[in-house]
Design a protein around this motif. Structure first.
Motif, PDB file in Angstrom:
ATOM      1  N   ALA A 605       0.835  -1.214   0.000  1.00  0.00           N
ATOM      2  CA  ALA A 605       0.000   0.000   0.000  1.00  0.00           C
ATOM      3  C   ALA A 605       0.865   1.257   0.000  1.00  0.00           C
ATOM      4  CB  ALA A 605      -0.920  -0.015   1.217  1.00  0.00           C
ATOM      5  N   ASP A 606       1.942   1.241   0.786  1.00  0.00           N
ATOM      6  CA  ASP A 606       2.829   2.413   0.832  1.00  0.00           C
ATOM      7  C   ASP A 606       3.512   2.648  -0.512  1.00  0.00           C
ATOM      8  OD1 ASP A 606       2.164   2.803   3.460  1.00  0.00           O
ATOM      9  OD2 ASP A 606       3.955   1.831   4.272  1.00  0.00           O
ATOM     10  N   THR A 607       3.926   1.554  -1.160  1.00  0.00           N
ATOM     11  CA  THR A 607       4.581   1.699  -2.466  1.00  0.00           C
ATOM     12  C   THR A 607       3.590   2.172  -3.521  1.00  0.00           C
ATOM     13  OG1 THR A 607       6.025  -0.145  -1.831  1.00  0.00           O
ATOM     14  CG2 THR A 607       6.102   0.568  -4.125  1.00  0.00           C
ATOM     15  N   MET A 608       2.343   1.686  -3.424  1.00  0.00           N
ATOM     16  CA  MET A 608       1.311   2.154  -4.344  1.00  0.00           C
ATOM     17  C   MET A 608       1.068   3.649  -4.156  1.00  0.00           C
ATOM     18  SD  MET A 608      -0.933   1.692  -6.746  1.00  0.00           S
ATOM     19  CE  MET A 608      -1.575   0.038  -6.958  1.00  0.00           C
ATOM     20  N   THR A 609       1.086   4.111  -2.917  1.00  0.00           N
ATOM     21  CA  THR A 609       0.937   5.545  -2.654  1.00  0.00           C
ATOM     22  C   THR A 609       2.035   6.337  -3.348  1.00  0.00           C
ATOM     23  OG1 THR A 609      -0.049   5.060  -0.490  1.00  0.00           O
ATOM     24  CG2 THR A 609       0.759   7.292  -0.849  1.00  0.00           C
ATOM     25  N   GLU A 610       3.258   5.834  -3.271  1.00  0.00           N
ATOM     26  CA  GLU A 610       4.377   6.505  -3.939  1.00  0.00           C
ATOM     27  C   GLU A 610       4.194   6.513  -5.453  1.00  0.00           C
ATOM     28  OE1 GLU A 610       7.852   4.461  -2.656  1.00  0.00           O
ATOM     29  OE2 GLU A 610       7.589   4.966  -0.525  1.00  0.00           O
ATOM     30  N   GLU A 611       3.699   5.398  -5.996  1.00  0.00           N
ATOM     31  CA  GLU A 611       3.459   5.306  -7.437  1.00  0.00           C
ATOM     32  C   GLU A 611       2.443   6.363  -7.885  1.00  0.00           C
ATOM     33  OE1 GLU A 611       4.149   3.121 -10.120  1.00  0.00           O
ATOM     34  OE2 GLU A 611       5.845   2.216  -9.094  1.00  0.00           O
ATOM     35  N   LEU A 612       1.367   6.492  -7.113  1.00  0.00           N
ATOM     36  CA  LEU A 612       0.324   7.449  -7.486  1.00  0.00           C
ATOM     37  C   LEU A 612       0.809   8.883  -7.347  1.00  0.00           C
ATOM     38  CD1 LEU A 612      -2.880   5.772  -5.975  1.00  0.00           C
ATOM     39  CD2 LEU A 612      -2.054   5.713  -8.332  1.00  0.00           C
ATOM     40  N   ARG A 613       1.570   9.144  -6.315  1.00  0.00           N
ATOM     41  CA  ARG A 613       2.112  10.503  -6.144  1.00  0.00           C
ATOM     42  C   ARG A 613       3.050  10.851  -7.298  1.00  0.00           C
ATOM     43  NH1 ARG A 613       2.353  11.817   0.191  1.00  0.00           N
ATOM     44  NH2 ARG A 613       3.444  13.657  -0.556  1.00  0.00           N
ATOM     45  N   ALA A 614       3.823   9.886  -7.741  1.00  0.00           N
ATOM     46  CA  ALA A 614       4.728  10.123  -8.864  1.00  0.00           C
ATOM     47  C   ALA A 614       3.941  10.390 -10.145  1.00  0.00           C
ATOM     48  CB  ALA A 614       5.659   8.921  -9.064  1.00  0.00           C
ATOM     49  N   LEU A 615       2.862   9.626 -10.354  1.00  0.00           N
ATOM     50  CA  LEU A 615       2.020   9.855 -11.519  1.00  0.00           C
ATOM     51  C   LEU A 615       1.383  11.237 -11.462  1.00  0.00           C
ATOM     52  CD1 LEU A 615       0.499   9.043 -14.084  1.00  0.00           C
ATOM     53  CD2 LEU A 615      -1.196   7.900 -12.638  1.00  0.00           C
ATOM     54  N   GLY A 616       0.899  11.617 -10.277  1.00  0.00           N
ATOM     55  CA  GLY A 616       0.300  12.935 -10.116  1.00  0.00           C
ATOM     56  C   GLY A 616       1.279  14.046 -10.455  1.00  0.00           C
ATOM     57  N   SER A 617       2.522  13.858 -10.066  1.00  0.00           N
ATOM     58  CA  SER A 617       3.553  14.852 -10.367  1.00  0.00           C
ATOM     59  C   SER A 617       3.810  14.934 -11.866  1.00  0.00           C
ATOM     60  CB  SER A 617       4.849  14.498  -9.627  1.00  0.00           C
ATOM     61  OG  SER A 617       5.874  15.404  -9.940  1.00  0.00           O
ATOM     62  N   ARG A 618       3.912  13.760 -12.525  1.00  0.00           N
ATOM     63  CA  ARG A 618       4.156  13.740 -13.975  1.00  0.00           C
ATOM     64  C   ARG A 618       2.984  14.350 -14.738  1.00  0.00           C
ATOM     65  NH1 ARG A 618       5.695   8.429 -12.794  1.00  0.00           N
ATOM     66  NH2 ARG A 618       3.813   7.614 -13.823  1.00  0.00           N
ATOM     67  N   ALA A 619       1.754  14.086 -14.253  1.00  0.00           N
ATOM     68  CA  ALA A 619       0.551  14.583 -14.933  1.00  0.00           C
ATOM     69  C   ALA A 619       0.213  16.008 -14.532  1.00  0.00           C
ATOM     70  CB  ALA A 619      -0.627  13.658 -14.623  1.00  0.00           C
ATOM     71  N   LYS A 620       1.053  16.601 -13.655  1.00  0.00           N
ATOM     72  CA  LYS A 620       0.860  17.978 -13.193  1.00  0.00           C
ATOM     73  C   LYS A 620      -0.489  18.165 -12.507  1.00  0.00           C
ATOM     74  CE  LYS A 620       3.979  19.928 -16.652  1.00  0.00           C
ATOM     75  NZ  LYS A 620       4.166  20.894 -17.760  1.00  0.00           N
ATOM     76  N   ALA A 621      -0.832  17.172 -11.661  1.00  0.00           N
ATOM     77  CA  ALA A 621      -2.011  17.321 -10.819  1.00  0.00           C
ATOM     78  C   ALA A 621      -1.774  18.467  -9.844  1.00  0.00           C
ATOM     79  CB  ALA A 621      -2.279  16.021 -10.050  1.00  0.00           C
ATOM     80  N   PRO A 622      -2.840  19.112  -9.353  1.00  0.00           N
ATOM     81  CA  PRO A 622      -2.660  20.239  -8.425  1.00  0.00           C
ATOM     82  C   PRO A 622      -1.719  19.872  -7.290  1.00  0.00           C
ATOM     83  CG  PRO A 622      -4.955  20.046  -9.033  1.00  0.00           C
ATOM     84  CD  PRO A 622      -4.269  18.851  -9.619  1.00  0.00           C
ATOM     85  N   SER A 623      -0.749  20.736  -7.011  1.00  0.00           N
ATOM     86  CA  SER A 623       0.290  20.420  -6.030  1.00  0.00           C
ATOM     87  C   SER A 623      -0.269  20.244  -4.631  1.00  0.00           C
ATOM     88  CB  SER A 623       1.359  21.517  -6.036  1.00  0.00           C
ATOM     89  OG  SER A 623       0.779  22.775  -5.702  1.00  0.00           O
ATOM     90  N   LYS A 624      -1.430  20.839  -4.354  1.00  0.00           N
ATOM     91  CA  LYS A 624      -2.007  20.722  -3.024  1.00  0.00           C
ATOM     92  C   LYS A 624      -3.072  19.633  -2.954  1.00  0.00           C
ATOM     93  CE  LYS A 624      -1.075  25.542  -1.880  1.00  0.00           C
ATOM     94  NZ  LYS A 624      -1.640  26.851  -1.459  1.00  0.00           N
ATOM     95  N   ALA A 625      -3.202  18.862  -4.034  1.00  0.00           N
ATOM     96  CA  ALA A 625      -4.154  17.746  -4.055  1.00  0.00           C
ATOM     97  C   ALA A 625      -3.355  16.449  -4.113  1.00  0.00           C
ATOM     98  CB  ALA A 625      -5.097  17.862  -5.246  1.00  0.00           C
ATOM     99  N   VAL A 626      -2.687  16.135  -3.013  1.00  0.00           N
ATOM    100  CA  VAL A 626      -1.745  15.021  -2.947  1.00  0.00           C
ATOM    101  C   VAL A 626      -2.400  13.820  -2.275  1.00  0.00           C
ATOM    102  CG1 VAL A 626       0.457  14.248  -1.997  1.00  0.00           C
ATOM    103  CG2 VAL A 626       0.216  16.576  -2.871  1.00  0.00           C
ATOM    104  N   ILE A 627      -2.189  12.633  -2.835  1.00  0.00           N
ATOM    105  CA  ILE A 627      -2.658  11.396  -2.192  1.00  0.00           C
ATOM    106  C   ILE A 627      -1.659  11.018  -1.110  1.00  0.00           C
ATOM    107  CG2 ILE A 627      -3.080   8.934  -2.522  1.00  0.00           C
ATOM    108  CD1 ILE A 627      -4.199   9.566  -5.248  1.00  0.00           C
ATOM    109  N   GLY A 628      -2.151  10.959   0.133  1.00  0.00           N
ATOM    110  CA  GLY A 628      -1.281  10.675   1.257  1.00  0.00           C
ATOM    111  C   GLY A 628      -1.338   9.253   1.758  1.00  0.00           C
ATOM    112  N   ALA A 629      -2.421   8.523   1.421  1.00  0.00           N
ATOM    113  CA  ALA A 629      -2.553   7.141   1.880  1.00  0.00           C
ATOM    114  C   ALA A 629      -3.511   6.400   0.960  1.00  0.00           C
ATOM    115  CB  ALA A 629      -3.050   7.088   3.321  1.00  0.00           C
ATOM    116  N   VAL A 630      -3.289   5.081   0.859  1.00  0.00           N
ATOM    117  CA  VAL A 630      -4.073   4.253  -0.063  1.00  0.00           C
ATOM    118  C   VAL A 630      -4.587   3.020   0.670  1.00  0.00           C
ATOM    119  CG1 VAL A 630      -3.861   2.688  -2.031  1.00  0.00           C
ATOM    120  CG2 VAL A 630      -2.944   5.001  -2.184  1.00  0.00           C
TER     121      VAL A 630
END
Length: 685
Positions: A605-630
């Motif tokens: 679950a923790d690694t999946m959270t990191e994967e999603l955060r990395a995708l959000g960064s690449r896709a330029k998701a809003p910087s304050k709309a961060v996934i913190g837990a999965v």
């Protein structure tokens, strides 16, 4: 140059200017087919102009092997004759057993509870012949939802597939007004279908006896048609002002509402989109439930100039097989389905390792450059080497893909244009305007927008100051989408206060937020009812975020949520098992670990959270709309509870959030945040 026409001097305080289709700047669309004002007249036009064409088709079913073959067809003339006999038989049944007129509508409703099949449209057309209106109930609806529809709409006559009969009769006390049930499948078991596999002569006899004991008339469509053939009745044709259907809202943000739609409104919307899409002699695969307005809208829109409707087999796993058997020319779909196919295809092509990946990436870059420069959608070499195989998954004959609902991500949009070598356009609409009120024009190769107003539709934006959206901003007007046209619903069934709330004078308030782009196109950016405010004081639009993260190769579906006292967002993720399992096994160091076990592992679950955060960064998701837990959920949302999905397969957010309440609390505690599940749900849902 603006792609939309701006009505001069139409801006008023709190509202943007009014925008129209540039070819219909006067606000009307007289001309071709202007004399057709009801859905029944649209059908009769096809009968007149294309009498011997294939019209309604279904795949041959082999009951011994439970498999499907090629499509068998009814011609337009066949359907016309059956509709006349079917309508006459219904007249006799209603007169004998359900003669009452609905006090609210002044007409008689006819319920249809089944999957996609020719009998669905046959039944609706037969209802139209005698000025009745349909009430569609999705095959995917649970029995409790079906009972809600039956009771809410005060149905006395219901047509359904045979597999529904035992459930309805077993719980008949929950639908006390029901008097007549008509099986789409023959009760003598003479023609097996996928819905009769669990039945035989003995079990059917038991159902008949139970119906008799409950004072329910039980018959089948074949018998009703024979009744009508033996004793024809005169048709009572609908008018533009009479109702054609009572449809229910998706319920994605709240309680479902019955939406009353007239023939005139529905016909106007269908004609508008037909004129906008410019497609003739269409072959369409009907796989989205006809009870949802979008599928029927497509059918009646293209019926203006001949449509061949092939119905899916009803088995989700066979959807691509249905496409390959039918070879449709037009695909009306949702971004969710395209996203699902995209994940599988991309992992095998442009994200693949080795020579395949190198070749696919080069081909895609070359093809996309050709499309973007206006060189057309086809490329002889790359279509032959790479993209032809992808196109064949969809039958290999597509010339138009229409994606409605949530906007397509640009990467996904461009990929399917290149891979399918055809127009892929986005549109926007709601059940309340029964189709596509805003749509990209054919051969528009832009992305990141939903297009321009459809012919005959006026669009403007209304300021929402509480959310910081100003419709009168000269640089970038933003606000709630407002719609005015002949194609607007008549009101919510027995809910005048909700109707009044949905309307601003003659304008429909959609609850969706859009911005007007500099080129005159619209882009949906928010939803009044699907917005979360975080502890940082920012509003986060959830559906666009979910579209971003659903493209991850490890994600099958995802629900994102936030709380008033949490800084980060949390996600409930249903993994894509074929990619997730080997990936997660590598993390835990156990090649035998199974899906359920892997979903429980915190390291995964923790690694999946990191994967999603990395995708959000690449896709330029809003910087304050961060996934913190999965939280990883091994079961699909629809398998846990069918009520978690709307009829159009969107997430029914409020139900899922309720179900995962304790899970969300735990995730927030894991992030070190207090809990306060306060969802911003103001506005029209």
């Amino acid at each position: 140059m603006l792609k939309s026409f701006v009505v001069p001097s139409s801006e008023v305080p709190g509202y943007s200017s009014i925008y129209r289709h540039p070819d219909y700047s006067g606000g009307t669309f007289n001309g071709k087919f202007a004399d057709i004002t009801t859905l029944y007249e649209i059908f009769k036009a096809q009968v007149k102009n294309h009498p011997k064409e294939h019209f309604l088709g279904a795949r041959t079913y082999f009951h011994r092997t439970n498999t499907f073959g090629d499509y068998e067809w009814l011609t337009t003339t066949d359907v016309d004759e059956m509709v006349d006999d079917y309508g006459s038989g219904l007249d006799q049944l209603f007169a004998a057993h359900a003669p009452d007129i609905n006090d609210e509508t002044g007409q008689q409703p006819l319920g249809i509870f089944s999957n996609n099949r020719p009998e669905w449209i046959l039944t609706e057309l037969a209802a139209f012949r005698s000025c009745r209106y349909s009430v569609g109930i999705s095959d995917k609806a649970g029995i409790k939802t079906a009972e809600f529809y039956i009771c809410c709409s005060e149905l006395e006559v219901l047509i359904c597939s045979m597999d529904k009969l035992p459930h309805i009769l077993e719980r008949i006390e929950h639908t006390p007004r029901l008097k007549v049930i008509i099986s789409m499948d023959k009760l003598d078991c003479s023609k097996p279908t996928p819905f009769t596999r669990e039945f035989n002569v003995e079990t059917i006899s038991e159902l008949k006896s139970k119906a008799t004991s409950l004072n329910i008339v039980l018959t089948d469509v074949a018998q009703v048609i024979e009744m009508g053939r033996a004793k024809p009745t005169e048709p009572t044709l609908p008018k533009p002002s009479t109702y054609c259907t009572l449809s229910f809202s998706s319920g994605s943000t709240g309680m479902q509402k019955g939406i009353l739609i007239t023939h005139g409104a529905f016909a106007a919307t269908c004609r508008a989109s037909y004129l906008g899409m410019q497609q003739r002699n269409v072959c369409h695969l009907s796989f989205m439930t006809p009870s949802h307005i979008f599928d029927r809208f497509i059918i009646y829109a293209f019926m203006h100039d001949a449509i061949h409707v092939g119905f899916s087999s009803g088995v989700d796993e066979l959807l691509l097989s249905d496409m390959q058997a039918l070879r449709p020319t037009v695909l009306a779909t949702t971004p969710q389905l395209l996203s699902s196919v995209y994940n599988k295809v991309v992992s095998a092509t442009i994200e693949a390792n080795g020579v395949v990946g190198i070749l696919s990436r080069f081909a895609y870059k070359s093809k996309l450059s050709r499309v973007s420069s206006g060189g057309g959608f086809k490329h002889a070499l790359w279509d032959w080497l790479v993209f032809g195989k992808i196109a064949q998954l969809f039958g290999g004959n597509l010339r138009l893909v229409i994606a409605a609902a949530v906007g397509l991500k640009p990467d996904l949009h461009n990929f399917f244009r290149a891979a399918l070598s055809c127009n892929v356009i986005q549109g926007y609409g709601q059940t309340e305007n029964m189709g596509i009120a805003v749509m990209q024009r054919i051969n528009d190769i832009s992305t990141g927008n939903i297009g321009i107003p459809s012919p005959g539709f006026d669009i403007r934006l209304r300021s929402i100051p509480d959310m910081g959206y100003v419709a009168t901003d000269s640089q970038c007007p933003r606000g709630e989408i407002m719609i005015r046209s002949k194609g607007i619903f008549s009101g919510y069934y027995k809910a005048p206060e909700k109707t009044a709330k949905a309307m601003d004078g003659e304008w429909l308030a959609t609850g969706d937020i859009a911005q007007l782009n500099p080129d005159g196109t619209l882009k949906t950016i928010d939803r009044i009812g699907n917005v979360i405010r975080t502890a940082l004081g920012i509003y986060v639009e959830l559906e666009p975020l979910e579209m971003i993260y659903s493209t991850h190769r490890l994600v099958d579906s995802i629900l994102i949520h936030g709380t008033l006292h949490a800084y980060d967002l949390v996600a409930i993720v249903v993994p894509r098992s074929e990619t997730f399992v080997p990936w997660a096994q590598n993390i835990v160091g156990n090649k035998d670990a199974e899906l359920v076990e892997l979903c429980k592992d915190e390291r995964v679950a923790d690694t999946m959270t990191e994967e999603l955060r990395a995708l959000g960064s690449r896709a330029k998701a809003p910087s304050k709309a961060v996934i913190g837990a999965v939280h990883l959920e091994p079961q699909a949302f629809g398998e846990i509870d069918r009520e978690f999905l709307t009829l159009s397969l969107k997430l029914r957010r409020f139900k899922i959030v309720q179900y995962y309440d304790s899970v969300i609390n735990d995730l927030c505690q894991k992030m070190g945040n207090d809990i306060d599940l306060q969802i911003k749900t103001s506005g029209n849902s």
